[in-house]
Motif scaffolding. Structure first.
Motif, PDB file in Angstrom:
ATOM      1  N   GLU A 144       0.835  -1.215   0.000  1.00 52.82           N
ATOM      2  CA  GLU A 144       0.000   0.000   0.000  1.00 52.82           C
ATOM      3  C   GLU A 144       0.869   1.263   0.000  1.00 52.82           C
ATOM      4  O   GLU A 144       1.826   1.366   0.761  1.00 52.82           O
ATOM      5  N   GLY A 145       0.497   2.177  -0.890  1.00 50.39           N
ATOM      6  CA  GLY A 145       1.224   3.453  -0.970  1.00 50.39           C
ATOM      7  C   GLY A 145       2.581   3.383  -1.654  1.00 50.39           C
ATOM      8  O   GLY A 145       3.270   4.387  -1.771  1.00 50.39           O
ATOM      9  N   LYS A 146       2.960   2.195  -2.134  1.00 53.35           N
ATOM     10  CA  LYS A 146       4.288   2.044  -2.760  1.00 53.35           C
ATOM     11  C   LYS A 146       4.210   2.274  -4.275  1.00 53.35           C
ATOM     12  O   LYS A 146       3.148   2.204  -4.882  1.00 53.35           O
ATOM     13  N   LYS A 147       5.382   2.541  -4.845  1.00 51.62           N
ATOM     14  CA  LYS A 147       5.462   2.662  -6.313  1.00 51.62           C
ATOM     15  C   LYS A 147       5.668   1.257  -6.874  1.00 51.62           C
ATOM     16  O   LYS A 147       6.680   0.619  -6.602  1.00 51.62           O
ATOM     17  N   ILE A 148       4.677   0.817  -7.653  1.00 54.78           N
ATOM     18  CA  ILE A 148       4.728  -0.570  -8.135  1.00 54.78           C
ATOM     19  C   ILE A 148       4.772  -0.629  -9.663  1.00 54.78           C
ATOM     20  O   ILE A 148       3.933  -0.038 -10.353  1.00 54.78           O
ATOM     21  N   GLY A 149       5.753  -1.349 -10.170  1.00 50.63           N
ATOM     22  CA  GLY A 149       5.928  -1.483 -11.626  1.00 50.63           C
ATOM     23  C   GLY A 149       5.367  -2.796 -12.143  1.00 50.63           C
ATOM     24  O   GLY A 149       5.295  -3.795 -11.424  1.00 50.63           O
ATOM     25  N   PHE A 150       4.965  -2.783 -13.419  1.00 51.92           N
ATOM     26  CA  PHE A 150       4.419  -3.992 -14.072  1.00 51.92           C
ATOM     27  C   PHE A 150       4.516  -3.776 -15.570  1.00 51.92           C
ATOM     28  O   PHE A 150       4.803  -2.664 -16.036  1.00 51.92           O
ATOM     29  N   GLN A 151       4.273  -4.843 -16.317  1.00 57.79           N
ATOM     30  CA  GLN A 151       4.215  -4.708 -17.774  1.00 57.79           C
ATOM     31  C   GLN A 151       2.802  -4.272 -18.167  1.00 57.79           C
ATOM     32  O   GLN A 151       1.819  -4.826 -17.664  1.00 57.79           O
ATOM     33  N   GLU A 164     -12.877  -4.154 -12.047  1.00 59.01           N
ATOM     34  CA  GLU A 164     -14.113  -4.900 -11.764  1.00 59.01           C
ATOM     35  C   GLU A 164     -14.172  -6.220 -12.522  1.00 59.01           C
ATOM     36  O   GLU A 164     -14.517  -7.253 -11.969  1.00 59.01           O
ATOM     37  N   GLY A 165     -13.830  -6.159 -13.820  1.00 58.53           N
ATOM     38  CA  GLY A 165     -13.883  -7.349 -14.672  1.00 58.53           C
ATOM     39  C   GLY A 165     -13.028  -8.479 -14.115  1.00 58.53           C
ATOM     40  O   GLY A 165     -13.357  -9.647 -14.228  1.00 58.53           O
ATOM     41  N   TRP A 166     -11.895  -8.115 -13.555  1.00 61.21           N
ATOM     42  CA  TRP A 166     -10.984  -9.124 -13.019  1.00 61.21           C
ATOM     43  C   TRP A 166     -11.284  -9.391 -11.534  1.00 61.21           C
ATOM     44  O   TRP A 166     -10.641 -10.227 -10.915  1.00 61.21           O
ATOM     45  N   GLU A 167     -12.198  -8.585 -10.997  1.00 62.98           N
ATOM     46  CA  GLU A 167     -12.548  -8.665  -9.580  1.00 62.98           C
ATOM     47  C   GLU A 167     -11.346  -8.417  -8.664  1.00 62.98           C
ATOM     48  O   GLU A 167     -11.168  -9.068  -7.635  1.00 62.98           O
ATOM     49  N   PHE A 168     -10.503  -7.450  -9.061  1.00 64.25           N
ATOM     50  CA  PHE A 168      -9.407  -7.037  -8.201  1.00 64.25           C
ATOM     51  C   PHE A 168      -9.774  -5.696  -7.575  1.00 64.25           C
ATOM     52  O   PHE A 168     -10.157  -4.764  -8.298  1.00 64.25           O
ATOM     53  N   PRO A 169      -9.652  -5.565  -6.261  1.00 63.52           N
ATOM     54  CA  PRO A 169     -10.009  -4.300  -5.635  1.00 63.52           C
ATOM     55  C   PRO A 169      -8.953  -3.209  -5.826  1.00 63.52           C
ATOM     56  O   PRO A 169      -9.233  -2.022  -5.660  1.00 63.52           O
ATOM     57  N   GLY A 170      -7.729  -3.599  -6.160  1.00 57.98           N
ATOM     58  CA  GLY A 170      -6.644  -2.622  -6.288  1.00 57.98           C
ATOM     59  C   GLY A 170      -5.900  -2.480  -4.968  1.00 57.98           C
ATOM     60  O   GLY A 170      -6.399  -2.877  -3.919  1.00 57.98           O
ATOM     61  N   ILE A 171      -4.697  -1.927  -5.042  1.00 59.64           N
ATOM     62  CA  ILE A 171      -3.889  -1.755  -3.828  1.00 59.64           C
ATOM     63  C   ILE A 171      -3.987  -0.292  -3.399  1.00 59.64           C
ATOM     64  O   ILE A 171      -3.646   0.609  -4.176  1.00 59.64           O
ATOM     65  N   ASN A 172      -4.450  -0.105  -2.165  1.00 61.77           N
ATOM     66  CA  ASN A 172      -4.666   1.255  -1.658  1.00 61.77           C
ATOM     67  C   ASN A 172      -3.450   2.152  -1.787  1.00 61.77           C
ATOM     68  O   ASN A 172      -2.362   1.805  -1.328  1.00 61.77           O
ATOM     69  N   GLY A 173      -3.665   3.305  -2.414  1.00 64.01           N
ATOM     70  CA  GLY A 173      -2.607   4.320  -2.459  1.00 64.01           C
ATOM     71  C   GLY A 173      -1.384   3.962  -3.279  1.00 64.01           C
ATOM     72  O   GLY A 173      -0.422   4.729  -3.319  1.00 64.01           O
ATOM     73  N   ALA A 174      -1.426   2.805  -3.945  1.00 63.35           N
ATOM     74  CA  ALA A 174      -0.238   2.428  -4.733  1.00 63.35           C
ATOM     75  C   ALA A 174      -0.104   3.363  -5.926  1.00 63.35           C
ATOM     76  O   ALA A 174      -1.098   3.786  -6.522  1.00 63.35           O
ATOM     77  N   VAL A 175       1.140   3.689  -6.252  1.00 62.50           N
ATOM     78  CA  VAL A 175       1.394   4.496  -7.444  1.00 62.50           C
ATOM     79  C   VAL A 175       1.794   3.516  -8.537  1.00 62.50           C
ATOM     80  O   VAL A 175       2.830   2.847  -8.437  1.00 62.50           O
ATOM     81  N   SER A 176       0.946   3.380  -9.570  1.00 66.80           N
ATOM     82  CA  SER A 176       1.242   2.351 -10.567  1.00 66.80           C
ATOM     83  C   SER A 176       2.120   2.906 -11.672  1.00 66.80           C
ATOM     84  O   SER A 176       1.959   4.037 -12.129  1.00 66.80           O
ATOM     85  N   LYS A 177       3.081   2.076 -12.074  1.00 67.87           N
ATOM     86  CA  LYS A 177       4.043   2.467 -13.115  1.00 67.87           C
ATOM     87  C   LYS A 177       4.103   1.378 -14.175  1.00 67.87           C
ATOM     88  O   LYS A 177       4.584   0.261 -13.900  1.00 67.87           O
ATOM     89  N   GLY A 178       3.581   1.681 -15.358  1.00 67.58           N
ATOM     90  CA  GLY A 178       3.562   0.690 -16.441  1.00 67.58           C
ATOM     91  C   GLY A 178       4.834   0.750 -17.278  1.00 67.58           C
ATOM     92  O   GLY A 178       5.374   1.827 -17.533  1.00 67.58           O
ATOM     93  N   PHE A 179       5.296  -0.415 -17.711  1.00 69.44           N
ATOM     94  CA  PHE A 179       6.482  -0.503 -18.562  1.00 69.44           C
ATOM     95  C   PHE A 179       6.156  -1.367 -19.773  1.00 69.44           C
ATOM     96  O   PHE A 179       5.208  -2.148 -19.743  1.00 69.44           O
ATOM     97  N   THR A 180       6.981  -1.225 -20.826  1.00 70.53           N
ATOM     98  CA  THR A 180       6.697  -2.007 -22.029  1.00 70.53           C
ATOM     99  C   THR A 180       7.126  -3.465 -21.865  1.00 70.53           C
ATOM    100  O   THR A 180       6.707  -4.329 -22.623  1.00 70.53           O
ATOM    101  N   SER A 181       7.975  -3.735 -20.876  1.00 73.75           N
ATOM    102  CA  SER A 181       8.394  -5.124 -20.649  1.00 73.75           C
ATOM    103  C   SER A 181       8.686  -5.330 -19.173  1.00 73.75           C
ATOM    104  O   SER A 181       8.925  -4.362 -18.436  1.00 73.75           O
ATOM    105  N   GLY A 182       8.697  -6.597 -18.784  1.00 74.01           N
ATOM    106  CA  GLY A 182       9.072  -6.937 -17.415  1.00 74.01           C
ATOM    107  C   GLY A 182      10.508  -6.496 -17.154  1.00 74.01           C
ATOM    108  O   GLY A 182      10.834  -5.985 -16.075  1.00 74.01           O
ATOM    109  N   ALA A 183      11.376  -6.671 -18.158  1.00 69.62           N
ATOM    110  CA  ALA A 183      12.792  -6.327 -17.994  1.00 69.62           C
ATOM    111  C   ALA A 183      12.956  -4.834 -17.688  1.00 69.62           C
ATOM    112  O   ALA A 183      13.788  -4.449 -16.860  1.00 69.62           O
TER     113      ALA A 183
END
Ligand code: GLN
Length: 266
Positions: A144-151, A164-183
């Motif tokens: 929670e509240g952390k900067k989290i990276g993903f593809q 909603e579609g995936w039924e994930f509530p999300g992580i409170n206060g997380a700052v999401s950071k998208g990348f083009t690859s896992g690497a």
């Protein structure tokens, strides 16, 4: 002499005719081609070797399935978040991309039989707190509240941001950071730009193995339970059935396990 020429000409015409007819007979090349949409940034399922060749579990399965079906194989490497769209736009007839079955994706494509169990896990610096946590609730609290990276476009993104579609509530206060690859996400973690990376477990193990002095993966806590399946264009039941039958053959003759073991051992 005239007769011989006539005979020769007849023969030539016949041969040309047979060749043309033959070509047309097995021609239908567009339907004899298995065009695979993937993203070669996801080892050990799909990645490129030194020579730029697409390799990995999915890529070898693709090649074996094409062989069984008698199709030519064409791999289309694209960004992960374009894979589903490529099926919708009929630019590919199958997606083989470590693709997780989800209700939301089922609105756009059809999934064949599942072939691999998968889980989201957390990667962090070796010294990070999340690496010592052994239960789901505490791990979520730490995220929670952390900067989290993903593809981009992956289960991990939906998990962090909530969907909603995936039924994930999300992580409170997380700052999401998208990348083009896992690497690229791993790179950002090592550079201190983000706190954690969330990604599928088997690729996570391979990314961490390459940088094990610096980073680690928490394999004790699975954030999700998922299944991979190949996807086809909506309502392409015929291809799905063919792929399922080919997969079954590969499982029965041991080739499936052989391919998985070549790239990954538990
Ligand atoms: N399994 C994840 C998904 O389907 C990630 C796949 C990938 O990055 N290739 O979203």
């Amino acid at each position: 002499m005239k007769k011989t020429i006539k005979l020769l000409l007849t023969l030539v015409v016949l041969v040309i005719g047979i060749t043309l007819f033959g070509c047309r007979g097995n021609g239908n090349n567009s339907s004899k081609e298995l065009v695979v949409a993937t993203n070669c940034e996801f080892p050990p399922f799909e990645y490129t070797d030194k020579n730029g060749k697409s390799i990995g579990i999915d890529m070898e399965l693709a090649s074996e399935i094409a062989k069984i079906l008698g199709y030519d194989l064409k791999i289309k490497d694209m960004s992960f978040d374009a894979v589903i769209g490529a099926l919708e736009a009929k630019q590919a007839n199958v997606a083989m991309a470590g693709l997780t079955i989800s209700e939301k994706r089922k609105e756009s494509v059809d999934f064949c039989d599942p072939y691999f169990d998968a889980f989201q896990v957390v990667i962090g610096l070796k010294s990070s707190k999340a690496m010592e946590i052994d239960n789901y609730d505490d791990l979520i609290k730490e995220l929670e509240g952390k900067k989290i990276g993903f593809q981009n476009g992956t289960t991990a993104q939906y998990f962090v941001e909530g969907d909603e579609g995936w039924e994930f509530p999300g992580i409170n206060g997380a700052v999401s950071k998208g990348f083009t690859s896992g690497a690229a996400a791993i790179m950002a973690l090592r550079n201190g730009q983000i706190d954690y990376v969330i990604i599928d477990k088997v690729p996570a193990l391979q990314f961490v193995e390459k940088n094990k002095e610096e980073i680690s993966v928490n394999i004790d806590v699975h954030l999700t339970e998922e299944q991979y399946a190949f996807a086809v264009q909506k309502d392409d039941k015929e291809l799905c059935e063919k792929i399922n039958a080919a997969l079954k053959t590969l499982k029965e003759n041991g080739k499936f396990t052989e391919i998985v073991n070549k790239y990954y051992s538990d």
